[in-house]
Motif scaffolding. Structure first.
Motif, mmCIF file in Angstrom:
data_model
loop_
_atom_site.group_PDB
_atom_site.id
_atom_site.type_symbol
_atom_site.label_atom_id
_atom_site.label_comp_id
_atom_site.label_asym_id
_atom_site.label_seq_id
_atom_site.Cartn_x
_atom_site.Cartn_y
_atom_site.Cartn_z
ATOM 1 N N UNK A 1 -8.928 22.196 7.002
ATOM 2 C CA UNK A 1 -8.608 20.822 7.556
ATOM 3 C C UNK A 1 -8.833 19.683 6.758
ATOM 4 N N UNK A 2 -8.394 18.681 6.898
ATOM 5 C CA UNK A 2 -8.084 17.448 6.317
ATOM 6 C C UNK A 2 -9.453 16.830 6.782
ATOM 7 N N UNK A 3 -10.215 16.005 6.100
ATOM 8 C CA UNK A 3 -11.436 15.062 6.559
ATOM 9 C C UNK A 3 -11.084 13.688 6.240
ATOM 10 N N UNK A 4 -11.641 13.093 6.983
ATOM 11 C CA UNK A 4 -11.283 11.350 6.579
ATOM 12 C C UNK A 4 -11.806 11.017 5.313
ATOM 13 N N UNK A 5 -12.772 11.705 4.816
ATOM 14 C CA UNK A 5 -13.372 11.312 3.196
ATOM 15 C C UNK A 5 -12.304 11.691 2.267
ATOM 16 N N UNK A 6 -11.211 12.506 2.695
ATOM 17 C CA UNK A 6 -10.615 12.748 1.553
ATOM 18 C C UNK A 6 -8.950 12.203 1.752
ATOM 19 N N UNK A 7 -8.782 11.146 2.471
ATOM 20 C CA UNK A 7 -7.887 10.407 2.782
ATOM 21 C C UNK A 7 -7.361 9.654 1.446
ATOM 22 N N UNK A 8 -8.485 9.008 0.649
ATOM 23 C CA UNK A 8 -8.322 8.707 -0.773
ATOM 24 C C UNK A 8 -7.519 9.438 -1.795
ATOM 25 N N UNK A 9 -7.476 10.620 -1.399
ATOM 26 C CA UNK A 9 -6.721 11.612 -2.444
ATOM 27 C C UNK A 9 -5.291 11.699 -1.994
ATOM 28 N N UNK A 10 -4.853 10.960 -0.788
ATOM 29 C CA UNK A 10 -3.482 11.275 -0.537
ATOM 30 C C UNK A 10 -2.768 9.933 -0.447
ATOM 31 N N UNK A 11 -2.330 9.428 -1.613
ATOM 32 C CA UNK A 11 -1.808 7.942 -1.723
ATOM 33 C C UNK A 11 -0.285 7.974 -1.070
ATOM 34 N N UNK A 12 0.446 9.216 -1.327
ATOM 35 C CA UNK A 12 1.701 9.381 -0.532
ATOM 36 C C UNK A 12 1.582 9.294 0.719
ATOM 37 N N UNK A 13 0.836 9.889 1.479
ATOM 38 C CA UNK A 13 0.812 9.864 3.019
ATOM 39 C C UNK A 13 0.414 8.340 3.311
ATOM 40 N N UNK A 14 -0.562 7.877 2.493
ATOM 41 C CA UNK A 14 -0.816 6.516 3.054
ATOM 42 C C UNK A 14 0.336 5.619 2.885
ATOM 43 N N UNK A 15 1.263 5.912 1.725
ATOM 44 C CA UNK A 15 2.493 5.107 1.558
ATOM 45 C C UNK A 15 3.327 5.289 2.776
ATOM 46 N N UNK A 16 3.436 6.589 3.142
ATOM 47 C CA UNK A 16 4.470 7.316 4.567
ATOM 48 C C UNK A 16 3.936 6.059 5.842
ATOM 49 N N UNK A 17 2.532 6.067 5.865
ATOM 50 C CA UNK A 17 2.223 5.193 7.001
ATOM 51 C C UNK A 17 2.635 3.862 6.976
ATOM 52 N N UNK A 18 2.129 3.293 5.851
ATOM 53 C CA UNK A 18 2.643 1.922 5.499
ATOM 54 C C UNK A 18 4.071 1.507 5.726
ATOM 55 N N UNK A 19 5.071 2.508 5.180
ATOM 56 C CA UNK A 19 6.474 2.384 5.202
ATOM 57 C C UNK A 19 6.848 2.406 6.856
ATOM 58 N N UNK A 20 6.143 3.462 7.425
ATOM 59 C CA UNK A 20 6.485 3.375 8.949
ATOM 60 C C UNK A 20 6.236 2.177 9.590
ATOM 61 N N UNK A 21 4.847 1.638 9.453
ATOM 62 C CA UNK A 21 4.495 0.365 10.040
ATOM 63 C C UNK A 21 5.468 -0.599 9.652
ATOM 64 N N UNK A 22 6.033 -0.634 8.405
ATOM 65 C CA UNK A 22 7.115 -1.879 8.071
ATOM 66 C C UNK A 22 8.253 -1.524 8.817
ATOM 67 N N UNK A 23 9.043 -0.546 9.128
ATOM 68 C CA UNK A 23 10.014 -0.044 9.681
ATOM 69 C C UNK A 23 9.981 -0.430 11.270
ATOM 70 N N UNK A 24 8.936 0.108 11.788
ATOM 71 C CA UNK A 24 8.783 0.317 13.094
ATOM 72 C C UNK A 24 7.452 -0.234 13.554
ATOM 73 N N UNK A 25 7.182 -1.700 13.550
ATOM 74 C CA UNK A 25 5.749 -1.953 13.781
ATOM 75 C C UNK A 25 5.685 -1.717 15.279
#
Ligand code: HEM
Length: 477
Positions: A317-341
């Motif tokens: 399972x993924x844990x919150x402390x590991x989110x900093x290892x996931x820059x592409x996932x972070x970019x997916x969330x940001x791009x989602x919020x740009x297109x569909x705030x």
């Protein structure tokens, strides 16, 4: 010498008909896409335009980064209140609500400070990290257990969001609890939100409000009464009757204030209602949109899953402390919020005389909508604005939600900026990562996702997928 605002012209806009004003732009198929209608109108009338839907008063719509900055930074203090829809007056909700009170209200200040200290401050977020990890793990497990069966993605995610929030508020899961009459809490939340967000003739024609023509206010009153009673009976009364044990949750904090006569019972139940309304749909819809966009773009889905496989490896399972290892996932969330705030039209109201925007007068009482949907698609700032390109956010430090880049403000800005930003930017990527790690997603009946995922949107309290995403998780070794 500066020209007094009152002698400046009003912003340009469509000429309305007598009585109905510009309401005809917003009826029928357009009633669920005001963000898109206003974006089109701004192409004709410019980034600061005015319109009058029905007899509700004057609206000014802001649709460029520069104008948004002028509104939200230079005029932050003047834009201190919000438009109050008729349903929000049900059971007098708006008069004690964090959403609707003006900035000058001591209750608004107290609630903002509470949310800031207990949901947003780094120390409190660290303290509650285990709650988010536990529920993200639960969501991943339940998706894997349903391997091969279609799932309504938003419904599954909503259950987890409600439980995370309820643990921070009350130290208990609420998703599967039943309210008076036997309805599940989560179904009641969905029903209240649905009624709350249905377009309402009382808002366009306030003289009709006392008749509550289509019964929206009556239905919202019934739903809110059940929510208030649920919070009162299940949590507040029980905690007041307990022997003072400290739970370290938000209920302890507000009850301590109640004991010191700083908060009434009614203010507390309305506060909890607002917290669930604010968190549940915004976080849930962001995960749902991200999933829909990824299914529609299999190359991006592959990238995000490859990143998870490489960074989280064989861990279950993924844990919150590991989110900093996931820059592409972070970019997916940001791009989602740009297109569909989730909140595409920031609703504010002018509370002082003499405000101007871009050389136009914006008189007291005007409702101002900042169109984040239009700004996120402004071709002057976003190359290929209609395309889903998470790569544009890789290494883009400016896109941190708080900076001075007004081309990207999915959490708003200024004094009324979303106080849940830090909470949401931990919870949303964690839930998304949890349902992507070791799970492959397909569409029911073997349909090709890139062809059949429908990305049409529908505006209600948040920007929804017009058709809720139904997909099949397939557990991977
Ligand atoms: C992806 C998730 C979320 C998004 C995109 C989002 C976005 C927004 C936006 C755009 C506003 C209006 C800001 C403005 O007028 O400038 C807002 C207000 C608000 N949000 Fe969030 N939000 C999210 C999650 C949350 C969470 C988790 C909480 C819980 C703490 C929360 C609590 C609130 C509250 C209480 C307000 C009203 C603030 C006020 O009027 O003073 N939101 N949100």
């Amino acid at each position: 010498m500066p020209v007094p605002a009152a002698s400046l012209p009003l912003p340009p806009g469509p000429v309305g008909l007598p009585l109905v004003g510009s309401a005809l732009h917003f009826i029928g198929p357009f009633s669920r896409s005001p963000h898109a209608v206003l974006t089109r109108l701004a192409e004709t009338y410019g980034p600061i335009m005015s319109f009058r839907p029905g007899m509700a008063g004057n609206f000014v719509v802001v649709s460029s980064p520069a104008a948004a900055r002028e509104a939200l930074v230079d005029n932050d203090a003047a834009l201190a209140a919000r438009f109050v829809p008729d349903v929000a007056r049900a059971l007098d909700h708006s008069s004690e609500s964090l959403f609707f009170l003006p900035n000058s209200s001591p209750l608004w200040k107290q609630h903002r400070a509470t949310v800031g200290a207990h949901m947003s401050a780094a120390r409190s977020l660290e303290r509650t990290r285990h709650v988010r990890d536990r529920h993200a793990r639960g969501l991943a497990k339940s998706m894997r257990a349903r391997s091969g069966t279609p799932v309504v993605v938003g419904e599954a995610v909503l259950g987890s969001v409600l439980d995370v929030v309820s643990n921070i508020l009350f130290s208990e899961d609420v998703g599967d609890m039943r309210v008076q009459g036997g309805q599940l809490f989560k179904d009641l939340m969905v029903a209240v939100l649905e009624d709350w967000t249905r377009p309402n003739v009382s808002d366009a024609f306030p003289f009709l409000a006392p008749t509550d023509l289509f019964g929206s206010r009556r239905r919202v009153s019934r739903g809110l009464a059940k929510l208030y009673k649920f919070f009162d009976d299940e949590f507040i009364e029980r905690r007041l009757g307990a022997n003072g044990e400290n739970h370290g949750d938000l209920l302890d904090v507000v009850l301590a204030r109640h004991t010191m006569s700083e908060l009434t019972r009614s203010e507390i139940t309305k506060f909890f209602t607002d917290m669930f309304l604010a968190t549940s749909n915004t976080s849930r819809i962001t995960v749902e949109w991200a999933m829909a966009l990824l299914l529609k773009h299999p190359d991006k889905m592959k990238k995000v899953q490859a990143e998870l496989a490489a960074s989280i490896r064989s861990k279950e399972f993924v844990e919150e402390s590991e989110l900093n290892k996931l820059p592409y996932l972070d970019a997916v969330v940001k791009e989602t919020l740009r297109l569909q705030p989730p909140a595409p039209l920031l609703p504010r109201m002018v509370v002082v005389d003499g405000m101007s925007l871009g050389g136009f007068s914006v008189p007291i009482g005007t409702y101002v909508l900042v169109n984040l949907w239009a700004i996120g698609r402004d071709p002057a700032v976003w190359p290929k604005p209609e395309e889903f390109l998470p790569e544009r956010f890789l290494g883009n430090q400016a896109a941190d939600f708080r900076g001075l880049d007004f081309a990207y403000k999915p959490f708003g800005a200024g004094r009324r900026m979303c106080p849940g930003l830090d909470f949401a930017t931990r919870l949303v990527p964690l839930l998304l990562a949890s349902i992507l790690h070791k799970i492959e997603w397909r569409l029911p009946g073997g349909m090709a996702p890139n062809k059949y995922v429908d990305l049409k949107d529908r505006y209600s309290m948040v920007l929804e997928l017009a058709k809720p995403l139904n997909a099949v998780p397939v557990s991977m070794p």
